[in-house]
Scaffold this motif. Sequence first.
Motif, PDB file in Angstrom:
ATOM      1  N   LEU A 105      37.450  35.326  40.046  1.00  0.00           N
ATOM      2  CA  LEU A 105      38.839  35.649  40.379  1.00  0.00           C
ATOM      3  C   LEU A 105      39.372  36.781  39.500  1.00  0.00           C
ATOM      4  O   LEU A 105      40.055  37.693  39.992  1.00  0.00           O
ATOM      5  N   ILE A 106      39.067  36.753  38.226  1.00  0.00           N
ATOM      6  CA  ILE A 106      39.587  37.809  37.351  1.00  0.00           C
ATOM      7  C   ILE A 106      38.885  39.130  37.598  1.00  0.00           C
ATOM      8  O   ILE A 106      39.499  40.215  37.520  1.00  0.00           O
ATOM      9  N   ARG A 107      37.588  39.104  37.945  1.00  0.00           N
ATOM     10  CA  ARG A 107      36.900  40.358  38.279  1.00  0.00           C
ATOM     11  C   ARG A 107      37.498  41.005  39.529  1.00  0.00           C
ATOM     12  O   ARG A 107      37.719  42.218  39.575  1.00  0.00           O
ATOM     13  N   VAL A 108      37.762  40.199  40.536  1.00  0.00           N
ATOM     14  CA  VAL A 108      38.266  40.731  41.801  1.00  0.00           C
ATOM     15  C   VAL A 108      39.708  41.211  41.666  1.00  0.00           C
ATOM     16  O   VAL A 108      40.075  42.252  42.211  1.00  0.00           O
ATOM     17  N   THR A 109      40.539  40.475  40.950  1.00  0.00           N
ATOM     18  CA  THR A 109      41.950  40.835  40.858  1.00  0.00           C
ATOM     19  C   THR A 109      42.219  41.930  39.832  1.00  0.00           C
ATOM     20  O   THR A 109      43.052  42.795  40.059  1.00  0.00           O
ATOM     21  N   ARG A 110      41.516  41.894  38.721  1.00  0.00           N
ATOM     22  CA  ARG A 110      41.808  42.839  37.641  1.00  0.00           C
ATOM     23  C   ARG A 110      40.793  43.977  37.544  1.00  0.00           C
ATOM     24  O   ARG A 110      41.090  45.015  36.969  1.00  0.00           O
ATOM     25  N   GLY A 111      39.582  43.774  38.044  1.00  0.00           N
ATOM     26  CA  GLY A 111      38.569  44.813  37.955  1.00  0.00           C
ATOM     27  C   GLY A 111      37.786  44.767  36.663  1.00  0.00           C
ATOM     28  O   GLY A 111      38.095  44.017  35.754  1.00  0.00           O
TER      29      GLY A 111
ATOM     30  N   LEU B 139      41.812  31.357  31.022  1.00  0.00           N
ATOM     31  CA  LEU B 139      42.004  32.800  31.103  1.00  0.00           C
ATOM     32  C   LEU B 139      41.574  33.474  29.799  1.00  0.00           C
ATOM     33  O   LEU B 139      40.962  34.550  29.810  1.00  0.00           O
ATOM     34  N   ILE B 140      41.863  32.845  28.684  1.00  0.00           N
ATOM     35  CA  ILE B 140      41.458  33.400  27.388  1.00  0.00           C
ATOM     36  C   ILE B 140      39.953  33.254  27.200  1.00  0.00           C
ATOM     37  O   ILE B 140      39.287  34.143  26.670  1.00  0.00           O
ATOM     38  N   GLU B 141      39.410  32.135  27.661  1.00  0.00           N
ATOM     39  CA  GLU B 141      37.974  31.904  27.514  1.00  0.00           C
ATOM     40  C   GLU B 141      37.168  32.971  28.248  1.00  0.00           C
ATOM     41  O   GLU B 141      36.134  33.435  27.765  1.00  0.00           O
ATOM     42  N   ILE B 142      37.649  33.389  29.424  1.00  0.00           N
ATOM     43  CA  ILE B 142      36.937  34.419  30.185  1.00  0.00           C
ATOM     44  C   ILE B 142      36.891  35.727  29.404  1.00  0.00           C
ATOM     45  O   ILE B 142      35.885  36.444  29.404  1.00  0.00           O
TER      46      ILE B 142
END
Length: 481
Positions: free
Chosen positions: A475-481, A407-410
């Motif tokens: 996943l982070i793009r879709v969930t968080r924008g 998560l931090i790496e992203i």
Amino acid sequence: MRFVLAHGETAAAIMASTYGRLTSQPAPVVVTRGPGAASVANGAAQATLDRFPLVVITDTVPAAQAPWVPHQRLDQRAMMAPLVTMSATVADASADEDLSHLVGRAVAWPSGAVHLDFDPSAPSPTEAFDAPPLTVVNIAAMAEARAAMETADRPLVLVGFEAALWGPALRSALERFGCPVLTTYQAIGSVPTEGDLNAGLFTNGALERDMLLQADLIVALGLDEVEPIPLSWSLEAAVVRLSTVPQERPYLPIAVDVIAPVDDLLDLLRPTTTTWPPDAASASRSAQRGALRTSSTAFGPLQLVETAAAAVPDHLTTTVDAGAHFLAIMPNWPVAEPLRLLISNGLATMGFAVPAAIGAALARPGQPVLALTGDGGLSMVLSELETIARLDLPITVVVFNDAALSLIEIKQRADHGGRQAVRYQQVDFAAIARASGLDATVVVDDDELTAALAGDWNRPRLIDARIDPADYPHLIRVTRG
């Protein structure tokens, strides 16, 4: 009273507070002065921000010795004050009614940690413990809330953690109201995730935004200010908030704020006629899950979650750690009732899943527990694998092992440390688990995971799942924008 020996104070606190949350009873964690008190801090913070009841009992340098004993002497009450709901010095002379008040405060909503600094020789404490104020119901606000819900074309309910603790009457009221429901992470299961009313999760992120935009009234039911992602609120629909306690800093712009006992609040949710399509909730949930899918055929977090969810037994409690893997778990995991899927949301602390699983197994003896954790979170509490083995608990630990803080790496920028700031060498967690007394295996694909999960859910075991992290940026793009 059973005593459970743990390896670390923070893990012990998470075990106790999880036990307290599932039993609705104050559960104590006992630590020594100085380093013990300092080490329990993260567990106290988790309990307070996640609304789990906990009593932190610390030994202390007696006041009479403090002038000449500097060893391990800290102002423990000052250190704990920002992390707990209440702190007091208690002694052999403490009155029963004072102790009852302090312990009871851990359970009263909003639940959290209470700190008791134990100095056996101290005089009776001089703190004054005021009774909680009586709830004064604003009749006008209740009438305004009812009118708003009766005249709305598309009311949408956001269920928060407070409401999730209201028992079966909550689900009955939501079914009677008949409108789509979004739940927070900690309220998941308030309506079954696979049922007709469940429209997905509310995080204040991007995934559920289309559903929110269709609503002309938002009913925030027991929604705690600590639950949403701290992004700006840009929706135009009016918000009616229903809760048993006031909030100093309500996160949403509240049009009508009703503070009342639970029965009065649930009575407001009466049958209503709306323009929602009959399948509005299930269609929203399906669309959100569809948006999360990728075309990847690699053994990644989504494949792991899908395979695991299909293999779990009935009466399972699942604990989830902080980290990128929860983005795959939370929207997709089937949950039929509240408090069957536990996650640290208010503090979002790594190292939660394994000790929380221990607390859950103790609170629900004989029922299987599944801990879903990342490699980083597990590394913080590895010693507690021995606790699972020693107590012979029916816990299955599944490690999303990609040797990284994904998560931090992203989120990491190019000039913020590179791979050495977020990448580990590969660790054989199965070997460590076996050395700690658990059954353990490494899996590298769906078939191996299915075979591993088909084993005995009543035995302590660990599954080291070597996954491809390629899904995480999507996943982070879709969930968080």
